[in-house]
Design an enzyme around this catalytic site. Structure first.
Site, PDB file in Angstrom:
ATOM      1  N   LYS A  16       0.805  -1.219   0.000  1.00 51.30           N
ATOM      2  CA  LYS A  16       0.000   0.000   0.000  1.00 51.30           C
ATOM      3  C   LYS A  16       0.843   1.277   0.000  1.00 51.30           C
ATOM      4  CE  LYS A  16      -4.016  -1.987  -0.162  1.00 51.30           C
ATOM      5  NZ  LYS A  16      -4.927  -1.834  -1.308  1.00 51.30           N
TER       6      LYS A  16
HETATM    7  N1  PMP Z   1      -3.505  -8.066   1.345  1.00 53.74           N
HETATM    8  C1  PMP Z   1      -3.614  -7.131   2.293  1.00 53.74           C
HETATM    9  C2  PMP Z   1      -3.022  -7.394   3.643  1.00 53.74           C
HETATM   10  C3  PMP Z   1      -4.271  -5.920   2.031  1.00 53.74           C
HETATM   11  O1  PMP Z   1      -4.376  -4.986   2.993  1.00 53.74           O
HETATM   12  C4  PMP Z   1      -4.847  -5.729   0.755  1.00 53.74           C
HETATM   13  C5  PMP Z   1      -5.593  -4.454   0.468  1.00 53.74           C
HETATM   14  N2  PMP Z   1      -6.936  -4.433   0.852  1.00 53.74           N
HETATM   15  C6  PMP Z   1      -4.725  -6.732  -0.207  1.00 53.74           C
HETATM   16  C7  PMP Z   1      -4.040  -7.888   0.125  1.00 53.74           C
HETATM   17  C8  PMP Z   1      -5.347  -6.640  -1.580  1.00 53.74           C
HETATM   18  O2  PMP Z   1      -4.733  -5.673  -2.402  1.00 53.74           O
HETATM   19  P1  PMP Z   1      -5.637  -4.793  -3.354  1.00 53.74           P
HETATM   20  O3  PMP Z   1      -6.457  -3.891  -2.489  1.00 53.74           O
HETATM   21  O4  PMP Z   1      -4.682  -4.033  -4.199  1.00 53.74           O
HETATM   22  O5  PMP Z   1      -6.496  -5.709  -4.142  1.00 53.74           O
END
Ligand code: PMP
Length: 344
Positions: free
Chosen positions: A48
């Site tokens: 992130k």
């Molecule tokens: N794994 C974790 C620990 C996350 O915080 C997130 C984000 N919600 C994701 C996977 C998935 O990534 P994305 O939001 O880019 O689909």
């Protein structure tokens, strides 16, 4: 900065360019070569960081943000922490509206990173003025010059990965990648990375990981929102109970759903077999690989890249706690965390 001293100007320069690490023992029964993109090497310990920096810098380019302005988001998770970190360096105020379900540890982490945290009641509907969505929206309306990140519905979430994660994987694999495996929450990671990779080679298979209890896989297959798919589950950050516009369902070839229990065991197995101490969704992603392998997805010539989103330290009271595992009914006979009492 002095030219003869090798140093970064600040922590934000460490975002991105995360390493690919070959997986060995955990995939030894499957055909193909498996490489993990370890996103916990980002300074905020998760993928992130990329979207936090990208979206804030895009707002700066558009002249929306100037020093002292405010960043707003509704998350107690990785995105909140990354936004708070970028805000420290760039001199913004960071306001996070979070649910009262969020753990004390998480809220403390965000506050320590300098965020102002509004704790909103968990058990109210999304359109209730007290809900964290409405609190964030109201603050955004009231605070001039504020930016509402809104990661589930922000195209810049996709663009961040199109411009960083995608090219990195293409270059790191010298264009030899045949499969991408990634978790879907907002869908930004898989959509942006896949869009870039498919532009280079449209034959690359894009495999999404969803949770049991989430609507994404069914929506991908039918293009219909089926609320019968929705029920509570444990994995945080994976799957969703709504359809995010930050997911481009057209670039994803196939989804697999993974369970809370299998993902938890696989997260622990990643530590035991690969020395990778990563988060719950990293376990989910590798669990997804096992399921796709069982479906015959890979051959000896496959070069599979799996994105592993965050670090294990955030899950000490969950997946890496034997008590928590027992409470869930997830016994793990391979992993005894009993203290060894020293006798004198
Ligand atoms: N794994 C974790 C620990 C996350 O915080 C997130 C984000 N919600 C994701 C996977 C998935 O990534 P994305 O939001 O880019 O689909």
């Amino acid at each position: 900065m002095r030219e003869d001293i090798q140093a970064y100007n600040n922590v934000l320069e460490l975002i991105g360019d995360t390493p690919l690490v070959k997986l060995n023992r955990i995939v030894e029964d499957f055909p193909g070569n498996f490489y993990a993109k370890i996103e916990s090497f980002n300074p905020g310990h998760s993928t992130k960081d990329r979207i936090a920096l990208y979206i804030i810098e895009e707002a700066e380019r558009q002249g929306i943000l100037k020093p002292g302005d405010t960043i707003i988001e509704t998350t107690s998770g990785n995105t909140g922490f990354s936004l708070a970190m970028v805000s420290v360096i760039k001199g913004y105020e960071c306001i996070l509206a979070v649910s009262s379900k969020s753990s004390k540890d998480k809220i403390a982490m965000l506050k320590n990173m300098g965020a102002k945290v509004y704790v909103c009641p968990a058990h109210v509907s999304a359109d209730d003025p007290r809900s964290y969505y409405q609190v964030a929206r109201r603050l955004h309306e009231e605070i001039k010059g504020s930016v509402y990140i809104n990661q589930y519905f922000n195209q810049l979430n996709i663009d961040a990965h199109y411009n960083s994660t995608g090219p990195e994987i293409w270059n790191q694999t010298n264009g030899k990648i045949t499969h991408l495996v990634a978790c879907c929450g907002t869908g930004g990671t898989i959509s942006g990375t896949a869009k870039y990779l498919k532009e280079q080679n449209n034959d690359i298979r894009i495999l999404g990981i969803d949770a049991y209890g989430s609507v994404l896989k069914k929506y991908h297959e039918t293009r219909e929102f089926d609320d019968k798919e929705i029920y509570p589950y444990r994995i945080e950050g994976l799957g969703k109970n709504l359809i995010p516009t930050a997911t481009d369902f057209d670039v994803i070839d196939q989804f697999e759903k993974v369970s809370d229990e299998d993902s938890a065991h696989t997260a622990r197995e990643l530590v035991r077999k690969e020395g990778l101490f990563l988060g719950y969704t990293s376990g989910a992603a590798v669990q997804g690989i096992k399921q796709f392998a069982a479906l015959g997805e890979f051959t000896e010539d496959s070069n599979i890249v799996v994105i592993l989103p965050d670090h294990g330290s955030r899950y000490m009271s969950k997946v890496f706690s034997d008590d928590w595992m027992m409470e869930q009914g997830f016994s793990d006979s391979n992993h005894e965390l009993e203290d060894i009492k020293v006798q004198f």
